[in-house]
Design an enzyme around this catalytic site. Structure first.
Site, PDB file in Angstrom:
ATOM      1  N   GLY A 105     -38.059  48.801  29.022  1.00  0.00           N
ATOM      2  CA  GLY A 105     -37.112  48.370  27.953  1.00  0.00           C
ATOM      3  C   GLY A 105     -36.703  46.704  27.922  1.00  0.00           C
ATOM      4  N   LYS A 108     -39.612  45.089  26.398  1.00  0.00           N
ATOM      5  CA  LYS A 108     -39.436  45.369  24.637  1.00  0.00           C
ATOM      6  C   LYS A 108     -38.447  44.283  24.245  1.00  0.00           C
ATOM      7  CE  LYS A 108     -37.477  48.865  21.694  1.00  0.00           C
ATOM      8  NZ  LYS A 108     -36.072  49.157  21.636  1.00  0.00           N
ATOM      9  N   ALA A 117     -48.413  49.000  37.590  1.00  0.00           N
ATOM     10  CA  ALA A 117     -49.294  49.268  38.733  1.00  0.00           C
ATOM     11  C   ALA A 117     -49.469  50.821  38.917  1.00  0.00           C
ATOM     12  CB  ALA A 117     -48.641  48.757  39.917  1.00  0.00           C
ATOM     13  N   TYR A 148     -45.335  61.542  43.945  1.00  0.00           N
ATOM     14  CA  TYR A 148     -46.054  60.024  43.756  1.00  0.00           C
ATOM     15  C   TYR A 148     -47.033  60.038  42.479  1.00  0.00           C
ATOM     16  CZ  TYR A 148     -48.261  55.570  44.571  1.00  0.00           C
ATOM     17  OH  TYR A 148     -49.061  54.340  44.419  1.00  0.00           O
ATOM     18  N   TYR A 162     -44.517  53.379  24.878  1.00  0.00           N
ATOM     19  CA  TYR A 162     -43.878  51.941  24.510  1.00  0.00           C
ATOM     20  C   TYR A 162     -45.172  51.155  23.749  1.00  0.00           C
ATOM     21  CZ  TYR A 162     -39.102  52.274  25.957  1.00  0.00           C
ATOM     22  OH  TYR A 162     -37.981  52.542  26.232  1.00  0.00           O
TER      23      TYR A 162
END
Ligand code: UDP
Length: 317
Positions: A105, A108, A117, A148, A162
């Site tokens: 976010g 953006k 990563a 994980y 995104y």
């Protein structure tokens, strides 16, 4: 090179702090964020007072507010050793999901480049060997490592969303086992554990029969690969790691040899879902980034041993 402003989440961790050093050294501005659950201020204490360095103690699963311009966000916040993510399972899931969402976010909003990563753990206990980026993996979602692995898989999916739907410029690095100065001596991973044990004259605890393999990359090589990826136009995931594969038994013996320790090797139970093999296929990194590791295990181990002997374990390690 034009100077940029970077936000590094997890900047007080092992890899994050090396990235801070590298980018400051090139003349960039760095805002380092960390909630310090597994990061450590000692990794960045030499940077306090640097005019282009800022530190913000912040949990990136909450809204991230950064005044001013941001050019690139490197999202490294997450517990990253099996012992850490078993101790912090909910935080691990939250930082990989909610934290990645917040960091995207911010990217953006600021029209910044975003680098995730990610990890070789997205391949789980792999049935394809070595692992290339087009392999989808073999992950147990309900096992203890799932917190994980699935968080990072979700983070990759979120990053691609995104990129596709919001046009955010993204990069994904899949990091294979990395070692070097600033690992915590007691973080539970094989290398620091074996070194700590060898230096203390304790038995080295190999899990299982030691036939499982890993491929260990020295931190400077890894940072160089990430740096190249940031400056490339490669939007697909890229493995960065050292393809030199070794069994954990051989690895323990190398550490005994390099430390000159009289310790013995003892064997314990293999953790649940412990991958049996792991080796990166780095064809993509070679071809598209012109990158390959340069530092052999012997040399890397020597440098790491030097760090551990100069920085004797503090009590809270
Ligand atoms: N391992 C071990 N003894 C230890 C710690 C780890 O034999 O004290 C093994 C572990 O079971 C795994 C390998 O070493 O097979 C690498 O473990 P590490 O925790 O470093 O990272 P992983 O690659 O599993 O994420």
């Amino acid at each position: 090179m034009t100077m940029a402003r970077y936000v590094i989440t997890g900047g007080a961790g092992f890899l994050g702090s090396h990235l801070c050093d590298r980018l400051l050294g090139e003349g960039h501005d760095v805002l380092c964020m960390d909630n310090l659950i597994t990061g450590d201020l000692r990794n960045i204490e030499h940077l306090f007072g640097h005019e282009r360095f800022q530190f913000l103690k912040h949990d990136v699963t909450g809204y991230i507010h950064v005044p001013g311009r941001v050019d690139s966000i490197l999202h490294f916040a997450s517990p990253a050793s099996p012992v850490d993510y078993l101790n912090f399972p909910i935080q691990t899931l939250k930082v990989g999901s909610l934290g990645t969402h917040k960091a995207l976010g911010l990217a953006k909003e600021k029209r910044a480049l975003f680098l995730l990563a990610s990890t070789s753990e997205v391949y789980g206990d792999p049935q394809v060997h070595p692992q290339h980026e087009d392999y989808w993996g073999n992950v147990n979602p309900v096992g203890p490592r799932g917190v994980y692995d699935e968080a990072k898989r979700f983070a990759e999916a979120m990053t691609m969303a995104y990129q596709r739907y919001h046009g955010v410029e993204t990069r994904i690095v899949r990091i294979f086992n990395t070692y070097g100065p600033r690992m915590r001596l007691r973080d539970g991973r094989a290398l620091p554990t074996f070194m700590a044990q060898a230096l203390a004259g304790e038995d080295l605890t190999v899990f299982g029969d030691g036939s499982q393999t890993r491929s260990f990359c020295y931190v400077d090589d890894l940072i160089d690969g990430i740096h190249r990826l940031v400056h490339s136009a490669v939007r697909d995931p890229v493995n960065i790691g050292n393809p030199a594969e070794i069994t954990i038994q051989d690895f323990a013996e190398r550490i005994l040899a390099i430390t000159g320790s009289p310790s013995r090797i003892v064997y314990g139970p293999l953790p649940v879902d412990d991958p049996k093999v792991r080796q990166p296929d780095i064809t993509r990194a070679r071809e598209r980034l012109g990158w390959q590791p340069e530092i052999a295990l012997e040399e890397g181990l020597r440098r790491t041993l030097d760090y551990f002997t100069r920085n004797r374990p503090a009590k809270r390690d």
